[in-house]
Design an enzyme around this catalytic site. Sequence first.
Site, PDB file in Angstrom:
ATOM      1  N   SER A   1      -5.440 -13.107  -1.981  1.00  0.00           N
ATOM      2  CA  SER A   1      -6.467 -12.261  -2.048  1.00  0.00           C
ATOM      3  C   SER A   1      -7.333 -12.456  -0.628  1.00  0.00           C
ATOM      4  CB  SER A   1      -7.531 -12.297  -3.203  1.00  0.00           C
ATOM      5  OG  SER A   1      -8.491 -11.405  -2.591  1.00  0.00           O
ATOM      6  N   LYS A   2      -7.609 -11.391   0.196  1.00  0.00           N
ATOM      7  CA  LYS A   2      -8.209 -11.325   1.460  1.00  0.00           C
ATOM      8  C   LYS A   2      -9.621 -11.064   0.933  1.00  0.00           C
ATOM      9  CE  LYS A   2      -4.442  -9.699   4.281  1.00  0.00           C
ATOM     10  NZ  LYS A   2      -3.758 -10.902   4.410  1.00  0.00           N
ATOM     11  N   SER A   3     -10.004 -10.678  -0.140  1.00  0.00           N
ATOM     12  CA  SER A   3     -11.458 -10.353  -0.613  1.00  0.00           C
ATOM     13  C   SER A   3     -12.562 -11.349  -0.010  1.00  0.00           C
ATOM     14  CB  SER A   3     -11.555  -9.960  -1.867  1.00  0.00           C
ATOM     15  OG  SER A   3     -10.775  -8.904  -2.372  1.00  0.00           O
TER      16      SER A   3
ATOM     17  N   LYS B   1      -7.171  -4.534 -14.065  1.00  0.00           N
ATOM     18  CA  LYS B   1      -8.109  -3.637 -14.018  1.00  0.00           C
ATOM     19  C   LYS B   1      -8.223  -2.532 -15.124  1.00  0.00           C
ATOM     20  CE  LYS B   1      -7.178  -2.872  -8.908  1.00  0.00           C
ATOM     21  NZ  LYS B   1      -6.708  -2.082  -8.076  1.00  0.00           N
TER      22      LYS B   1
ATOM     23  N   ASN C   1     -12.340  -1.534 -10.469  1.00  0.00           N
ATOM     24  CA  ASN C   1     -11.919  -2.716  -9.684  1.00  0.00           C
ATOM     25  C   ASN C   1     -13.260  -3.232  -9.209  1.00  0.00           C
ATOM     26  OD1 ASN C   1     -13.231  -0.947  -7.588  1.00  0.00           O
ATOM     27  ND2 ASN C   1     -11.615  -1.358  -6.007  1.00  0.00           N
TER      28      ASN C   1
ATOM     29  N   ASP D   1     -11.465   2.196  -5.075  1.00  0.00           N
ATOM     30  CA  ASP D   1     -10.137   2.323  -4.449  1.00  0.00           C
ATOM     31  C   ASP D   1      -9.948   3.392  -3.584  1.00  0.00           C
ATOM     32  OD1 ASP D   1      -9.243  -0.411  -4.495  1.00  0.00           O
ATOM     33  OD2 ASP D   1      -8.200  -0.153  -6.715  1.00  0.00           O
TER      34      ASP D   1
ATOM     35  N   SER E   1       9.271  11.636 -15.284  1.00  0.00           N
ATOM     36  CA  SER E   1       8.291  11.715 -16.383  1.00  0.00           C
ATOM     37  C   SER E   1       6.943  11.208 -16.320  1.00  0.00           C
ATOM     38  CB  SER E   1       8.945  11.237 -17.760  1.00  0.00           C
ATOM     39  OG  SER E   1       9.261   9.726 -17.534  1.00  0.00           O
TER      40      SER E   1
ATOM     41  N   GLY F   1      -2.516   0.217   4.625  1.00  0.00           N
ATOM     42  CA  GLY F   1      -3.628   0.274   3.800  1.00  0.00           C
ATOM     43  C   GLY F   1      -4.257  -0.892   3.898  1.00  0.00           C
TER      44      GLY F   1
HETATM   45  P1  NDP Z   1       2.136   0.075 -10.300  1.00  0.00           P
HETATM   46  O1  NDP Z   1       3.073  -0.951 -10.694  1.00  0.00           O
HETATM   47  O2  NDP Z   1       1.159   0.646 -11.283  1.00  0.00           O
HETATM   48  O3  NDP Z   1       2.912   1.472  -9.992  1.00  0.00           O
HETATM   49  C1  NDP Z   1       4.241   1.169  -9.079  1.00  0.00           C
HETATM   50  C2  NDP Z   1       4.911   2.605  -8.680  1.00  0.00           C
HETATM   51  O4  NDP Z   1       5.763   2.122  -7.575  1.00  0.00           O
HETATM   52  C3  NDP Z   1       5.507   3.280  -9.616  1.00  0.00           C
HETATM   53  O5  NDP Z   1       5.121   4.667  -9.291  1.00  0.00           O
HETATM   54  C4  NDP Z   1       6.809   2.916  -9.674  1.00  0.00           C
HETATM   55  O6  NDP Z   1       7.719   4.001  -9.871  1.00  0.00           O
HETATM   56  C5  NDP Z   1       7.038   2.855  -8.072  1.00  0.00           C
HETATM   57  N1  NDP Z   1       8.126   1.955  -7.629  1.00  0.00           N
HETATM   58  C6  NDP Z   1       8.090   0.593  -7.969  1.00  0.00           C
HETATM   59  N2  NDP Z   1       9.262   0.090  -7.325  1.00  0.00           N
HETATM   60  C7  NDP Z   1       9.963   1.277  -6.888  1.00  0.00           C
HETATM   61  C8  NDP Z   1      11.466   1.543  -6.145  1.00  0.00           C
HETATM   62  N3  NDP Z   1      12.238   0.250  -5.938  1.00  0.00           N
HETATM   63  N4  NDP Z   1      11.755   2.617  -5.905  1.00  0.00           N
HETATM   64  C9  NDP Z   1      10.977   3.643  -6.274  1.00  0.00           C
HETATM   65  N5  NDP Z   1       9.854   3.745  -6.676  1.00  0.00           N
HETATM   66  C10 NDP Z   1       9.361   2.277  -6.956  1.00  0.00           C
HETATM   67  O7  NDP Z   1       1.509  -0.274  -9.038  1.00  0.00           O
HETATM   68  P2  NDP Z   1      -0.059   0.187  -8.295  1.00  0.00           P
HETATM   69  O8  NDP Z   1      -0.035   1.812  -8.431  1.00  0.00           O
HETATM   70  O9  NDP Z   1      -1.179  -0.529  -8.732  1.00  0.00           O
HETATM   71  O10 NDP Z   1       0.130  -0.017  -6.850  1.00  0.00           O
HETATM   72  C11 NDP Z   1       1.103   0.404  -5.849  1.00  0.00           C
HETATM   73  C12 NDP Z   1       0.948  -0.163  -4.556  1.00  0.00           C
HETATM   74  O11 NDP Z   1      -0.608   0.079  -4.055  1.00  0.00           O
HETATM   75  C13 NDP Z   1       0.946  -1.633  -4.540  1.00  0.00           C
HETATM   76  O12 NDP Z   1       1.847  -2.019  -3.502  1.00  0.00           O
HETATM   77  C14 NDP Z   1      -0.388  -2.089  -4.138  1.00  0.00           C
HETATM   78  O13 NDP Z   1      -0.579  -3.384  -3.299  1.00  0.00           O
HETATM   79  C15 NDP Z   1      -1.019  -0.982  -3.415  1.00  0.00           C
HETATM   80  N6  NDP Z   1      -2.543  -0.969  -3.407  1.00  0.00           N
HETATM   81  C16 NDP Z   1      -3.132  -1.073  -2.113  1.00  0.00           C
HETATM   82  C17 NDP Z   1      -4.429  -1.055  -1.974  1.00  0.00           C
HETATM   83  C18 NDP Z   1      -5.249  -1.236  -0.946  1.00  0.00           C
HETATM   84  O14 NDP Z   1      -6.418  -1.450  -0.911  1.00  0.00           O
HETATM   85  N7  NDP Z   1      -4.605  -1.145   0.026  1.00  0.00           N
HETATM   86  C19 NDP Z   1      -5.451  -0.836  -3.564  1.00  0.00           C
HETATM   87  C20 NDP Z   1      -4.441  -0.540  -4.630  1.00  0.00           C
HETATM   88  C21 NDP Z   1      -2.931  -0.589  -4.647  1.00  0.00           C
HETATM   89  P3  NDP Z   1       8.436   4.070 -11.526  1.00  0.00           P
HETATM   90  O15 NDP Z   1       7.240   4.720 -12.273  1.00  0.00           O
HETATM   91  O16 NDP Z   1       9.624   4.734 -11.527  1.00  0.00           O
HETATM   92  O17 NDP Z   1       8.601   2.688 -12.104  1.00  0.00           O
END
Ligand code: NDP
Length: 287
Positions: free
Chosen positions: A24-26, A77, A101, A116, A168, A253
């Site tokens: 974490s960079k926080s 979260k 968060n 966020d 879905s 991001g």
């Molecule tokens: P979740 O685990 O809740 O969701 C992951 C999502 O990614 C799902 O929609 C999943 O699809 C999809 N996914 C994962 N692997 C693949 C793949 N190989 N091909 C296609 N789709 C894929 O994660 P979060 O929503 O919590 O986080 C998403 C990203 O956002 C993370 O990388 C996180 O680090 C980043 N983030 C950055 C922030 C910032 O401040 N910059 C703040 C919050 C998050 P499926 O439903 O089909 O599994």
Amino acid sequence: MNKTLTFTKAQQHFMVIGNPIAHSKSPEIHQVFAKQSGLDISYQRQYCPDNAESFYAVITAFFNGGGVGANVTVPFKQLAYDYCQTQGSLSEHAKVAGAVNTLLLKDEALYGDNTDGQGLVNHIESLGWPLNGARVAIIGAGGAARGVVLPLIQAGISTLTIANRTVSKAQVLVTELSAANSTINSHKLKSCATEELTGAFDLIINATSIGLSGNTLPLADDLSSHYVYDLMYGRALPFLQHFAQRGAQTSDGYGMLIAQAALSFERWTGQAVDVKSATVSLKAGAT
Ligand code: NDP
């Protein structure tokens, strides 16, 4: 007697709780904000075993020990949201996101916020990318996608399509978000499979966790956008490279990370953060 008494403000304590947490960079980000504001703070990375009992025990000990504010990250979260929903209170953004968060005490109970999505909007606006009237697509239907929808709509976007590998989940997300908030409901969100996302957009946001993995998203040939954002940060991201080669302006991001942290800091301390100057300091420190 003319003795001068010196009073110093007590150090304020903060933490980010997660598992894993070492990356974490926080702490660095919040120390830069504290320096700007002239506050003396401690900000710790707090590892916690991945179960509800441990999470509640750590949070209770932290706030009973005088902690001022906590950031919550993966995988806690939703737990933080559940706790605030039943035993405390929630901001509208946290309610719609279904995730917290940022924690603080309000009226001797826990208050949960989610910064966020507004952090993303603030960073996009600081880049000068227009959101008012924008046609937007989000790829991904997880927690991050859920959290950014309401702030994007409040920023004035005109249309929003949510695309996902598992279609879905995108459909369920659209249904749940529309039921959760009347402003979202009036926007009539669309959903589709990622490969079915076609045509021209003003802004496409990658909210999947595909990031730096060797995998690539199945993007349609005619999918285009003026601006493309990836919530992930770090090294060069293949998703951003794909659109940069087609003339889009792109951003990772990291700016969102700083902007969401700034909103948490402001909630906790009441001090406004100069995000631009903090970003310069953080980037200088990183080199
Ligand atoms: P979740 O685990 O809740 O969701 C992951 C999502 O990614 C799902 O929609 C999943 O699809 C999809 N996914 C994962 N692997 C693949 C793949 N190989 N091909 C296609 N789709 C894929 O994660 P979060 O929503 O919590 O986080 C998403 C990203 O956002 C993370 O990388 C996180 O680090 C980043 N983030 C950055 C922030 C910032 O401040 N910059 C703040 C919050 C998050 P499926 O439903 O089909 O599994």
